[in-house]
Design a protein around this motif. Structure first.
Motif, PDB file in Angstrom:
ATOM      1  N   HIS A  11      42.120  38.899  50.205  1.00  0.00           N
ATOM      2  CA  HIS A  11      41.026  38.477  49.135  1.00  0.00           C
ATOM      3  C   HIS A  11      40.890  37.147  49.318  1.00  0.00           C
ATOM      4  CE1 HIS A  11      41.095  42.239  47.320  1.00  0.00           C
ATOM      5  NE2 HIS A  11      42.185  42.261  46.576  1.00  0.00           N
ATOM      6  N   ALA A 211      34.736  43.541  40.803  1.00  0.00           N
ATOM      7  CA  ALA A 211      36.280  44.032  40.954  1.00  0.00           C
ATOM      8  C   ALA A 211      36.321  45.069  41.917  1.00  0.00           C
ATOM      9  CB  ALA A 211      36.689  44.483  39.607  1.00  0.00           C
ATOM     10  N   VAL A 221      39.402  39.993  37.037  1.00  0.00           N
ATOM     11  CA  VAL A 221      38.207  39.395  37.227  1.00  0.00           C
ATOM     12  C   VAL A 221      37.579  39.023  35.920  1.00  0.00           C
ATOM     13  CG1 VAL A 221      35.853  39.223  38.378  1.00  0.00           C
ATOM     14  CG2 VAL A 221      37.716  40.295  39.341  1.00  0.00           C
ATOM     15  N   ILE A 237      39.416  34.470  39.451  1.00  0.00           N
ATOM     16  CA  ILE A 237      39.792  35.776  39.969  1.00  0.00           C
ATOM     17  C   ILE A 237      41.354  35.566  40.414  1.00  0.00           C
ATOM     18  CG2 ILE A 237      39.752  37.215  42.066  1.00  0.00           C
ATOM     19  CD1 ILE A 237      36.784  36.395  42.665  1.00  0.00           C
TER      20      ILE A 237
END
Length: 697
Positions: A11, A211, A221, A237
């Motif tokens: 991420h 998400a 989120v 996030i």
């Protein structure tokens, strides 16, 4: 744990590639890291762009050395060709977790570099067009990476990024994401939506898709709208759920502190402490608050209540009145530390009536001493000329008034008995009196609690619930920002959202988790209750007097134990039989109930009903009207002595059978007693509160 760390890394890479992030080489001003000269500044700015050029130079040197080593070797040619193909394939495979642009760019760069290196090793770096390819292709490849770096690190003051990959996936391609603020387990990026085309509501609706694009749960989120704009906000996030690990309760956070200091009840998903306040603070403008604790069965509502209650009882300037219809099943270890405890039913009715009476009494005291609201100084003895009830500014020396917390656990039972607006007056008037109302129930819907009461409970601890009940627990704007307690249900006990004055609004949609209470916490709670008995506050004369005026013997208040140590052993005495007692204690032996009988007086004349048997029959002689009224008055006194200050016709059923009187007759006497001031009506139909005799005079 490894899986979570890997997911978090992916991420982070995606966010760094898809959002404008702060420039890695901090210090862009002339002189930072360069000694203050123009040359140093230029060198500092050029450093991030040097790696591609160094790679090109290293490739040329490797080609020359390879030709010197393997120029005449056919086997080396085969090996170099296979290595070139393998390296290109590995690069393509390794780039599958990055964006498509980065993956393709990396693969082409590796293929071109390894292909030229193979040709240079076999034919020589200066043979044919090989040297020209190096001189032209090398700078092109290096410059392509420099251009990519410049476009990736956007230095535009507006902070808007040109990379639309992430927003295109969620249908918000025309929106722009600014420079992201990367913190441990938290990424915050400003978002500017297309003017005239998109609003903050559109972004809130796209959070589920976002998400999904990041492979995260919905609660990870959030979108925080800018209150001054309908097209700007912050996207938050949280890649890793730090609440998955259970933390057990290990004691209060601030023993002997003030109730005005923060109460720590758990932690947020980024590791920050989950805190809240009950009293207001005139310095910061924070208002005093009431609290609603809501959550379905199994959501951890009991642990959340224990976290909050233990924090309250550990403070030196607060007393707690607590009602629990479940007979303190979860709170028994803390009961000795409470100033007043009730087990539901009539006891809770009396407590509600007492709270209603205490509020104006406390408000008058605070106003007389110059307090617009309760502050910690109000709990101290009033020795200041600024807070005195005497004219002329002389210190009055009045005892202080501790903060009062009135807690109604499983309040649905109380609301059914007293009506859905039983707490409305308390909630609307108590905050200025230094009283905080805490109401706990599973489903705070309009059919259980009046909308006026719900509107007067500004703070909420919302645990897991049914998806259809989310609107009853949290405000609409918090739900729109990404809070979804319905996603947990009772599968994640202790997970909660907290909305309360003093908490930053951007924290409202951030999930937290309370600490867990196990059997290992029982000794700690018992010690805390003992500490509260010996060191905690006791009710001030104003609060205690107002409560006793309503509750009579039902309210005694909590006093610190006179001695420390085990209670003394009970004294034992020898019991003799009746014969021995007659011999050891000679003289008259008369039953106490016959002590006033004159043995010389004449017996009264026979009356109707005296000759009828009273054993095995409905009753004997029916009392006269005067005798019945006297018996009724005596019954009220007995109820008062027993601490039952709320009565109604149903409480006189056995009494009516004994005295051959009907319930309508009792109802009429109750109304007469209310006119005379002996009783006062309550919120419930047919229920009356006994006015203690001392206050009725």
């Amino acid at each position: 744990m490894t899986r979570n760390n890997g997911r978090r890394a992916r991420h982070t890479d995606y966010l760094n590639d898809g959002m404008a992030v702060p420039y890695a080489g901090a210090g862009w001003l002339p002189g930072e890291g360069g000694g203050g000269s123009v040359r140093g500044y230029l060198l500092h700015r050029a450093k991030p762009h040097l790696p591609p050029w160094l790679a090109v130079g290293a490739t040329g040197l490797a080609g020359a050395l390879g030709n010197w080593r393997w120029g005449d070797s056919a086997a080396a040619g085969v090996g170099l060709t296979l290595a070139s193909v393998a390296l290109t394939g590995v690069t393509w495979w390794a780039g599958k977790s990055t964006s498509a642009q980065r993956r393709l760019h990396s693969a082409i760069t590796v293929a071109a570099g390894s292909g030229w290196l193979t040709a240079a090793c076999l034919a020589g770096p200066t043979a044919g067009p090989i040297d020209d390819l190096f001189l032209m292709g090398g700078p092109v490849v290096a410059l392509s990476w420099n251009v990519r770096m410049v476009l990736r690190h956007n230095t535009d003051p507006s902070g808007e990024s040109g990379d639309k990959g992430l927003l295109e996936k969620i249908g918000m391609a025309r929106a722009q994401i600014g420079a992201a603020k990367v913190e441990p387990n938290r990424v915050t990026a400003p978002v500017a939506l297309a003017p005239g085309e998109q609003t903050n509501d559109d972004m809130a609706k796209a959070l589920g898709n976002l998400a999904s694009a990041l492979d995260l749960p919905t609660s990870a989120v959030r979108y925080l709208p800018d209150p001054d704009s309908n097209r700007r906000g912050d996207l938050v996030i949280v890649p890793e759920d730090m609440l998955a690990e259970t933390v057990e309760y290990d004691g209060p956070s601030n023993l002997d502190g003030s109730i005005a200091e923060p109460l720590v009840i758990g932690r947020y998903d980024d590791g920050a402490p989950l805190v809240m306040w009950l009293p207001g603070d005139p310095e910061t403008g924070r208002n005093s608050t009431h609290v609603l604790t809501a959550g379905m069965s199994g959501s951890g509502k009991g642990d959340a209540a224990l976290n909050l209650l233990t924090e309250i009882l550990s403070r030196r300037d607060v007393i707690v009145w607590f009602s629990d219809p479940k007979a303190f099943q979860d709170f028994a270890p803390l009961r000795d530390g409470l100033d007043w405890s009730a087990e539901g039913g009539t006891q809770t009715e009396v407590m509600v009536a007492a709270v209603q009476e205490v509020i104006p009494a406390r408000t008058r005291w605070l106003g007389a001493h110059g307090y617009r609201q309760w502050v910690p100084a109000a709990a101290e003895r009033q020795n200041s000329p600024e807070h005195t009830c005497r004219p002329g500014g002389q210190p009055c020396g009045c005892p202080g008034m501790p903060f009062l917390v009135t807690w109604f656990e499983e309040a649905a039972n109380t609301l059914r008995a007293l009506g859905d607006d039983a707490f409305t007056g308390i909630a609307q008037e108590a905050r200025s009196a230094g009283v905080s109302l805490i109401v706990s129930l599973q489903r705070p819907s309009f059919d259980q609690m009046s909308t006026s009461t719900r509107a007067s409970l500004p703070s909420v601890i919302a645990l897991g619930c049914d998806r259809r009940d989310e609107g009853f627990s949290l405000p609409d704007d918090v739900l729109a920002a990404g809070a979804h307690p319905g996603a947990w249900g009772n599968r994640r006990p202790g997970y909660c959202y907290v909305v309360s004055p003093g908490i930053p609004e951007d924290r409202y949609p951030s999930p937290g988790r309370t600490r867990r209470f196990t059997h290992r916490a029982v000794p700690v709670m018992e010690l805390l209750a003992t500490w509260a008995q010996r060191n905690g506050a006791t009710a001030d004369p104003i609060t205690a007097g107002a409560a006793a005026a309503v509750a009579g013997n039902a309210y005694t208040g909590r006093t610190a134990p006179a001695t420390v140590g085990p209670a003394p052993a009970p004294r034992l005495s020898v019991v003799h039989d009746e014969g021995d007692d007659m011999q050891q204690h000679p003289g008259r032996h008369v039953d106490p109930e016959d002590a006033d009988i004159n043995p010389e007086a004449e017996l009264p004349d026979a009356q109707d009903g005296d000759d009828e048997p009273i054993f095995g029959q409905e009753a004997g002689r029916k009392p006269s009207p005067e005798e019945a009224r006297e018996l009724f008055a005596r019954a009220l006194e007995e109820f008062e002595e027993a601490g039952q200050m709320i009565v109604g016709p149903k409480d006189f059923m056995d009494w009516c059978e004994r005295h051959q009187l009907s319930r309508p007759w009792v109802s009429a006497r109750l109304k007469e007693a209310a006119v005379e001031g002996r009783l006062e009506p309550t919120n419930a139909t047919g229920r009356w509160r006994i006015v203690p005799i001392l206050t009725a005079a």
